[in-house]
Scaffold this motif. Structure first.
Motif, short mmCIF file in Angstrom:
data_model
loop_
_atom_site.label_atom_id
_atom_site.label_comp_id
_atom_site.label_asym_id
_atom_site.label_seq_id
_atom_site.Cartn_x
_atom_site.Cartn_y
_atom_site.Cartn_z
N ARG A 263 -127.43 23.32 -106.79
CA ARG A 263 -127.33 24.61 -106.33
C ARG A 263 -128.31 25.65 -106.67
NH1 ARG A 263 -121.62 23.84 -106.94
NH2 ARG A 263 -121.70 25.29 -108.73
N VAL A 264 -128.39 25.85 -108.00
CA VAL A 264 -129.38 26.69 -108.73
C VAL A 264 -130.59 26.39 -108.30
CG1 VAL A 264 -130.21 27.50 -110.96
CG2 VAL A 264 -127.51 27.20 -110.61
N ILE A 265 -131.00 25.04 -108.15
CA ILE A 265 -132.27 24.83 -107.95
C ILE A 265 -132.81 25.29 -106.29
CG2 ILE A 265 -133.89 22.81 -107.43
CD1 ILE A 265 -132.92 21.41 -110.03
N GLU A 266 -131.67 25.02 -105.66
CA GLU A 266 -131.86 25.32 -104.08
C GLU A 266 -131.93 26.91 -103.88
OE1 GLU A 266 -129.28 23.11 -101.54
OE2 GLU A 266 -130.71 21.42 -101.75
N GLY A 269 -135.22 28.04 -104.56
CA GLY A 269 -136.39 27.66 -103.63
C GLY A 269 -136.70 26.39 -103.41
N GLU A 270 -136.06 25.40 -103.95
CA GLU A 270 -136.59 23.91 -103.80
C GLU A 270 -135.36 23.10 -103.50
OE1 GLU A 270 -139.34 22.57 -104.15
OE2 GLU A 270 -140.79 23.92 -105.03
N GLU A 271 -135.51 22.24 -102.50
CA GLU A 271 -134.45 21.20 -102.16
C GLU A 271 -134.03 20.28 -103.13
OE1 GLU A 271 -133.39 18.08 -98.62
OE2 GLU A 271 -135.33 18.71 -98.98
N CYS A 272 -132.90 20.26 -103.47
CA CYS A 272 -132.35 19.29 -104.45
C CYS A 272 -131.41 18.30 -104.13
CB CYS A 272 -131.69 20.08 -105.85
SG CYS A 272 -131.44 19.18 -107.41
N GLY A 273 -131.31 16.89 -104.25
CA GLY A 273 -130.41 16.09 -103.75
C GLY A 273 -129.33 15.89 -105.10
N ARG A 294 -140.81 10.12 -101.43
CA ARG A 294 -141.44 11.53 -102.04
C ARG A 294 -141.21 12.56 -101.12
NH1 ARG A 294 -146.95 9.87 -104.67
NH2 ARG A 294 -146.77 11.96 -106.02
N ARG A 295 -140.13 12.40 -100.37
CA ARG A 295 -139.77 13.47 -99.30
C ARG A 295 -138.76 14.51 -99.71
NH1 ARG A 295 -137.17 11.97 -95.14
NH2 ARG A 295 -136.74 9.94 -95.35
N LEU A 296 -138.26 14.12 -100.99
CA LEU A 296 -137.12 14.92 -101.72
C LEU A 296 -137.53 14.88 -103.04
CD1 LEU A 296 -134.41 16.35 -101.80
CD2 LEU A 296 -133.39 14.04 -102.32
N LYS A 297 -138.13 16.28 -103.51
CA LYS A 297 -138.72 16.15 -105.10
C LYS A 297 -137.69 16.07 -106.07
CE LYS A 297 -141.86 18.91 -107.77
NZ LYS A 297 -142.69 20.00 -107.97
#
Length: 411
Positions: A263-266, A269-273, A294-297
């Motif tokens: 949640r914090v990474i998103e 400003g970055e998507e995080c799975g 490499r479509r999800l960093k």
């Protein structure tokens, strides 16, 4: 397509056969993550059949490993020799092939359906309990009732446990290590990716954590790491230090901690799975596929991606947890050892004093008890001010970048 074995893979196979021919008991082959244990399993299976007329069974604990090993075994076997899988998770139930690759959970009570087997191979043997009558021992005992001359070979990247030390011993399932390929040698030869070990600026003090059965108490680890301020600071540092990285795997202390980090990474400003053990299989597979492509960093997990997860693109690993287990820490860091096009190295960013506790994974004596030698076990470390690499306190020059440390002040 037959695979060409690397020099150390051939050496491992020769050592295992020489051990079986010369000594009683069961030998253990130690190859680090990314070194290609699947090919060694395939070559051992081929020789057992082609040179000795034997029948083989290969035991693993996860369906991903079964498929991974089966691909290599089938490619390596001569024409007309068959290999099949027995796994409830894969919905395959082969029993008569000359080589059967089986999930231990699916077969531990069904040894009789595989007939006489001459060689059993266990992958990831650090997961096999040393004591008691677990699934592996039950199954092997039943196989030996069918063929008392059954021989056994084990493979692992980590031949030790925190709780009871070495996997090998007189009364253990394996008696000795017959071959070990050291990480520094494989890195130098270009078979494994180089690693850059960095203690995070936001490293947490783990000295007050208590232990139970050789490992930190999970609730205390989670309480230490899953703090709003600490998570925010850690995520900002991760994003800052992985700006030029492409595939960042994050190990967290709990499911709630992993979700918090994501949640914090998103928010930043970055998507995080996030992947957890209780996710639906299709959802989990979809997330892992996006990461591998490499479509999800950024990808958070707890302990579900420590073994059997093959993503060569990983070029940074953030460890937002603490462990007393050198084996678990090796499995975590080993996810970044595989080679990938355009990958110069893998950054290991440690927030849990694990590097200080265990030493760098690419140390030739990693995992061995500290005996005062340079580079052994719990050797005191210091960060290089130039590149951030953790190096032995006594070194005067950084192994990674060549930075010359100033001489110590005389007092």
């Amino acid at each position: 397509m037959t695979y060409e074995l690397r020099d150390y893979q051939r050496e491992a196979c020769e050592a295992a056969w020489a051990d079986l021919c010369a000594l009683p008991g069961n030998p253990l082959v130690v190859l680090p993550t990314g070194a290609g244990k699947s090919l060694v399993i395939a070559e051992l299976s081929r020789r057992a059949i082609q040179e000795f007329g034997g029948r083989v069974i290969v035991l693993q604990h996860r369906k991903e490993l079964i498929e991974q090993n089966a691909e290599k075994v089938k490619a390596q076997l001569p024409f007309g020799v068959t290999a099949g899988c027995y796994s409830a998770g894969l919905r395959r139930y082969a029993t008569d092939d000359q080589v059967v690759l089986a999930g231990i959970q699916s077969v531990h009570k069904k040894a009789n359906v595989f007939g006489e087997r001459n060689l059993a191979i266990i992958d990831e043997v650090h997961l096999v309990p040393n004591d008691g009558d677990g699934m592996y021992r039950t199954f092997l005992g039943d196989l030996r009732a069918i063929n008392p001359k059954l021989r056994l070979i084990g493979l692992t990247a980590t031949p030790y446990r925190t709780s009871d030390g070495s996997l090998c011993g007189k009364n253990k399932l394996f008696q000795r290590v017959c071959y070990e390929a050291k990480i520094p040698r494989l890195i130098e030869a270009g078979y494994l990716s180089r690693v850059t070990n960095v203690a995070a600026d936001g490293t947490l003090d783990t000295s007050k954590l208590h232990s139970r059965q050789g490992e930190f108490i999970p609730g205390e680890v989670n309480q230490l790491f899953d703090d709003n301020f600490k998570v925010n600071e850690a995520c900002r540092e991760i994003l800052d230090k992985t700006r030029n990285r492409h595939s960042v795997l994050i190990f967290c202390a709990s499911v709630s901690h992993a979700q918090h980090v994501a949640r914090v990474i998103e928010f930043l400003g970055e998507e995080c799975g996030v992947v957890t053990g209780d996710m639906l299989p299709l959802e989990r597979a979809g997330t892992l596929d996006r990461f591998k492509q490499r479509r999800l960093k950024y990808l958070c997990n707890i302990d579900v991606l420590t073994t059997g997860f093959d993503a060569p693109c990983i070029d940074a690993i953030a460890i937002l947890r603490a462990t007393q287990s050198p084996g678990l820490f090796a499995q975590i860091c080993g996810r970044g050892f595989r080679l990938f096009a355009g990958k110069a190295d893998c950054l290991l960013l440690d927030f849990g004093e694990n590097l200080k506790r265990h030493g760098p994974l690419d140390d030739i004596n990693y995992g061995k008890p500290s005996d005062g030698r340079e580079g052994s076990g719990n050797l005191p470390l210091k960060p290089c001010p130039n590149c951030g690499e953790q190096v032995a306190l006594a070194l005067r020059e950084c192994d990674e970048c060549g930075f010359a440390f100033p001489p110590p002040e005389l007092k």
